[in-house]
Design an enzyme around this catalytic site. Structure first.
Site, PDB file in Angstrom:
ATOM      1  N   HIS B  68       8.140  56.902 -23.189  1.00 38.12           N
ATOM      2  CA  HIS B  68       7.303  56.227 -22.181  1.00 38.12           C
ATOM      3  C   HIS B  68       6.539  55.071 -22.816  1.00 38.12           C
ATOM      4  CE1 HIS B  68       8.216  59.836 -19.945  1.00 38.12           C
ATOM      5  NE2 HIS B  68       7.704  59.288 -18.870  1.00 38.12           N
ATOM      6  N   GLU B  88       4.890  51.293 -10.803  1.00 36.39           N
ATOM      7  CA  GLU B  88       3.884  52.351 -10.919  1.00 36.39           C
ATOM      8  C   GLU B  88       2.579  51.834 -11.502  1.00 36.39           C
ATOM      9  OE1 GLU B  88       7.439  55.647 -11.490  1.00 36.39           O
ATOM     10  OE2 GLU B  88       6.306  54.950 -13.227  1.00 36.39           O
ATOM     11  N   GLN B  89       2.697  51.008 -12.527  1.00 40.03           N
ATOM     12  CA  GLN B  89       1.474  50.495 -13.154  1.00 40.03           C
ATOM     13  C   GLN B  89       0.742  49.551 -12.208  1.00 40.03           C
ATOM     14  OE1 GLN B  89       1.541  49.447 -17.279  1.00 40.03           O
ATOM     15  NE2 GLN B  89       3.027  51.032 -17.838  1.00 40.03           N
ATOM     16  N   PHE B 120      -0.045  58.288 -24.483  1.00 38.14           N
ATOM     17  CA  PHE B 120      -0.738  58.853 -23.319  1.00 38.14           C
ATOM     18  C   PHE B 120       0.138  58.648 -22.086  1.00 38.14           C
ATOM     19  CE2 PHE B 120      -3.710  57.837 -19.741  1.00 38.14           C
ATOM     20  CZ  PHE B 120      -4.308  59.088 -19.618  1.00 38.14           C
ATOM     21  N   ILE B 122       0.485  59.446 -17.967  1.00 39.63           N
ATOM     22  CA  ILE B 122      -0.185  59.909 -16.750  1.00 39.63           C
ATOM     23  C   ILE B 122       0.577  59.362 -15.569  1.00 39.63           C
ATOM     24  CG2 ILE B 122      -1.773  57.931 -16.635  1.00 39.63           C
ATOM     25  CD1 ILE B 122      -3.961  59.983 -15.724  1.00 39.63           C
ATOM     26  N   ALA B 124       0.779  57.320 -12.901  1.00 36.11           N
ATOM     27  CA  ALA B 124      -0.058  56.189 -12.492  1.00 36.11           C
ATOM     28  C   ALA B 124      -0.174  56.099 -10.967  1.00 36.11           C
ATOM     29  CB  ALA B 124       0.489  54.888 -13.080  1.00 36.11           C
TER      30      ALA B 124
END
Lengths: 174, 174
Positions: B68, B88-89, B120, B122, B124
């Site tokens: 990722h 997504e971001q 990290f 997550i 998003a």
């Protein structure tokens, strides 16, 4: 070509960019062993990838095989193989097959995939086209469990040769 | 958008081409679950991928996370993210961060990667930039084992949303 010290100095992005395809289309192998740096030599790097492959569940091993292209298949005809696969299939003489050999390989590939649910994988650099054609016909007789193991062992051989095309095999380290 | 019948009719190449990136850069996930067809619905497809992720050895789970990109990291700046990650971001508002927020995220990303050896991760789409910034600071306090589990659970959430952007969620099948 890199020596092992340079390999150990690569940052993660450069490491993946160099080693991401030592197992065809399966960069998780290189990503998984990143933590095991520093590597003593190219054989150590190879051993870590082999250990990771061995730890995969059977579905994952099947997945590894499925990420490989058919030998002299549609992707080869389209020129859409990875650079590594193109060179390997050429080294085996698969680009010089007669129409009859091509048809035999194509038909046997289909039977193999239908029987086992994954493609026939063989280290093309260590086999000439005659051995490959003989091999696929023989291996078609095996059980799926046998072929899963044989296929993964071939993946390991392919991986070692790909590693040896990137990293200097400095035996003095061993 | 495909319904599940069409998904089950795809040949392997088309299946991988559609689903190969539902786990970022990790097409072995889709390749591994190919044998489990026919899928009852998109939730079944997701469940098979989750089971495969759970079966991976810890090194493999770390590898999945390492594949990722950093949130709002170098790849985002270069415009080199996958199509899925870009969307997504953006949905999380990461493209609208202030210079101060960007710097905080960049610095904390580096600390996180140094501490845990993986980035990290997550979901998003389920978090706005404020929650992401708060999340990374909090999660930095965890142990590596905790973060490995949390990261993989986030990968599963990202995967479900990616699947739902490809396959119609036809609840009448359930």
């Amino acid at each position: 070509m890199l020596n092992i010290s340079l390999v150990n100095e690569l940052n993660y992005e450069d490491f993946i960019s160099r080693f991401g395809n030592v197992v065809e289309h399966c960069s998780i192998c290189a990503a998984a062993i990143w933590r095991n740096r520093p590597f003593r030599d190219v054989r150590h790097l190879h051993q870590e990838i082999c250990s990771f492959l061995d730890l995969l569940p059977d579905t994952g091993k099947e997945g590894v095989l499925r990420l490989h292209p058919d030998l002299a298949g549609r992707l080869a005809e389209l020129g859409s193989l990875t650079q590594e696969s193109t060179a390997e299939q050429k080294a085996a003489g698969l680009d010089t097959m007669t129409p009859g050999e091509k048809q035999l390989l194509r038909e046997t590939n289909i039977k193999y995939r239908e029987k086992f649910g994954f493609p026939f994988v063989i280290c093309a650099r260590q086999n000439k086209k005659e051995a490959i054609l003989k091999g696929i016909v023989e291996r078609l007789e095996h059980s799926a469990a046998e072929e899963l193991n044989i296929g993964i062992e071939e993946v390991k051989k392919i991986c070692l040769l790909r590693l040896l095309s990137i990293v200097i095999d400095d035996k003095s380290h061993m």
